[in-house]
Design an enzyme around this catalytic site. Structure first.
Site, mmCIF file in Angstrom:
data_model
loop_
_atom_site.group_PDB
_atom_site.id
_atom_site.type_symbol
_atom_site.label_atom_id
_atom_site.label_comp_id
_atom_site.label_asym_id
_atom_site.label_seq_id
_atom_site.Cartn_x
_atom_site.Cartn_y
_atom_site.Cartn_z
ATOM 1 N N GLU A 140 -6.141 -4.608 10.413
ATOM 2 C CA GLU A 140 -5.122 -3.774 10.696
ATOM 3 C C GLU A 140 -5.430 -2.979 12.007
ATOM 4 O O GLU A 140 -6.162 -2.085 11.890
ATOM 5 C CB GLU A 140 -5.099 -2.763 9.600
ATOM 6 N N HIS A 189 -9.729 1.572 4.151
ATOM 7 C CA HIS A 189 -8.758 1.669 4.979
ATOM 8 C C HIS A 189 -8.891 2.862 6.291
ATOM 9 O O HIS A 189 -9.622 3.562 5.868
ATOM 10 C CB HIS A 189 -7.477 2.231 4.161
ATOM 11 N N GLU A 192 -7.161 5.009 7.381
ATOM 12 C CA GLU A 192 -6.684 6.519 6.962
ATOM 13 C C GLU A 192 -7.775 7.099 6.113
ATOM 14 O O GLU A 192 -8.211 8.247 6.450
ATOM 15 C CB GLU A 192 -5.356 6.345 6.209
ATOM 16 N N GLY A 223 1.406 2.448 10.872
ATOM 17 C CA GLY A 223 2.299 3.736 10.618
ATOM 18 C C GLY A 223 2.919 4.118 11.942
ATOM 19 O O GLY A 223 3.597 5.216 11.948
ATOM 20 N N SER A 268 2.693 -1.895 10.547
ATOM 21 C CA SER A 268 3.978 -1.805 11.093
ATOM 22 C C SER A 268 4.895 -3.089 10.794
ATOM 23 O O SER A 268 5.440 -3.500 11.369
ATOM 24 C CB SER A 268 4.378 -1.472 12.390
ATOM 25 N N ASN A 313 0.952 -0.997 -0.077
ATOM 26 C CA ASN A 313 -0.114 -0.147 -0.039
ATOM 27 C C ASN A 313 0.803 1.329 -0.115
ATOM 28 O O ASN A 313 1.381 1.722 0.990
ATOM 29 C CB ASN A 313 -0.829 -0.166 1.294
ATOM 30 N N LYS A 328 0.286 4.149 -0.498
ATOM 31 C CA LYS A 328 -0.631 5.369 0.074
ATOM 32 C C LYS A 328 -0.223 6.437 -0.807
ATOM 33 O O LYS A 328 -0.160 6.369 -2.059
ATOM 34 C CB LYS A 328 -0.144 5.764 1.436
HETATM 35 P P1 PGA Z 1 2.227 0.520 7.755
HETATM 36 O O1 PGA Z 1 0.789 0.744 6.976
HETATM 37 O O2 PGA Z 1 2.785 -0.759 7.160
HETATM 38 O O3 PGA Z 1 3.192 1.791 7.240
HETATM 39 O O4 PGA Z 1 2.014 0.583 9.144
HETATM 40 C C1 PGA Z 1 0.030 -0.561 6.854
HETATM 41 C C2 PGA Z 1 -1.143 0.252 6.044
HETATM 42 O O5 PGA Z 1 -1.694 1.320 6.348
HETATM 43 O O6 PGA Z 1 -1.886 -0.553 5.278
#
Ligand code: PGA
Length: 244
Positions: A162, A86, A88, A168, A205, A8, A10
């Site tokens: 998640e 997601h 976010e 993140g 992460s 991903n 982003k």
């Molecule tokens: P991350 O993000 O690996 O940076 O924690 C995962 C995601 O948002 O899908």
């Protein structure tokens, strides 16, 4: 079953040239690369092995919806997958479960494989795994409403667990706890339809050092990777750990 590793990206990288470089450096058979929409075509042309996915898709096919892209448009660009719900987007763009449910149905009808993201916030997890399971079950119920009527194939639904506090932050969940959640998600979906046994990914992460711990869990079928998917060496380590 081979593990699935979804990148991903982003809102990264900054230019098409960088996107092509990253795609070439992370191209692999078990990878799904999800670049920002403007780089989709260039990334498709750059890869030989990886599948392509979108990071979102609107629920209407066309019309007066400024700024949106539809599932059928993504398909026409060569996407096989789409990430929906997601955290976010739920957080920054006010996506509700009702909106996500419409997107899930539209994406599935357009022939895309849906990677539906679910996961609890910190204050829920603090109460324990049972509270987190209740939260996730509620999200699944709402986000998949009307979905079963479409008689989906198992391979067309992937759930990404998640936990929001792990996305993140550099603080992943414990592999055993996320595996318990993955097993719960599978049994929850099985109780809704006797046949639906989707892959469940862990996200939050994941990096080259901790990926093997997640992939070693029987109920975790892969990973949704954000930050580490932008670092070719790191991402290749995750892919290497995903080898059965
Ligand atoms: P991350 O993000 O690996 O940076 O924690 C995962 C995601 O948002 O899908």
């Amino acid at each position: 079953m081979p593990k699935l590793v979804v990148a991903n990206w982003k809102l990264n990288p900054g230019t098409e040239r960088e996107a092509v470089r990253l795609a070439r450096a992370t191209d692999a058979r078990k990878a799904v690369l999800c670049p920002p929409f403007p780089f989709m075509g260039a990334v498709r042309r750059a890869v030989k092995h990886a599948a392509l996915g979108g990071q979102d898709a609107f629920w209407k096919e066309r019309g007066p919806f400024t700024g949106e892209s539809s599932a059928s448009m993504l398909r026409s660009l060569g996407a096989r997958y789409v990430i929906l719900g997601h955290s976010e987007r739920r957080m920054h763009l006010g996506e509700t479960d009702g909106m996500i449910a419409k997107k899930v149905r539209a994406a599935l009808s357009a022939g895309l494989r849906v990677i539906l993201c679910v996961g609890e916030p910190k204050e829920i997890r603090r109460k324990g795994l049972i509270a987190a399971k209740r939260f996730v079950a509620d999200q699944l119920k709402k986000d998949l409403s009307g979905f079963y009527n479409l008689k989906p194939k198992t391979s067309h639904l992937v759930i990404a667990y998640e936990p929001i506090w792990a996305v993140g932050t550099g603080v992943p969940d414990r592999p055993e706890d996320s595996a318990r959640m993955a097993a719960f998600i599978k049994s929850f979906l099985k109780s809704k339809t006797y046949y639906l046994e989707p892959k469940v990914l862990y996200g939050g992460s994941v990096n080259g050092r901790n990926a093997a711990g997640f992939f070693g869990q029987r109920d975790i079928d892969g990973a949704l990777v954000g930050g580490a998917s932008l670092k070719p060496n790191e991402f290749r380590r995750i892919l290497a750990a995903a080898r059965p």
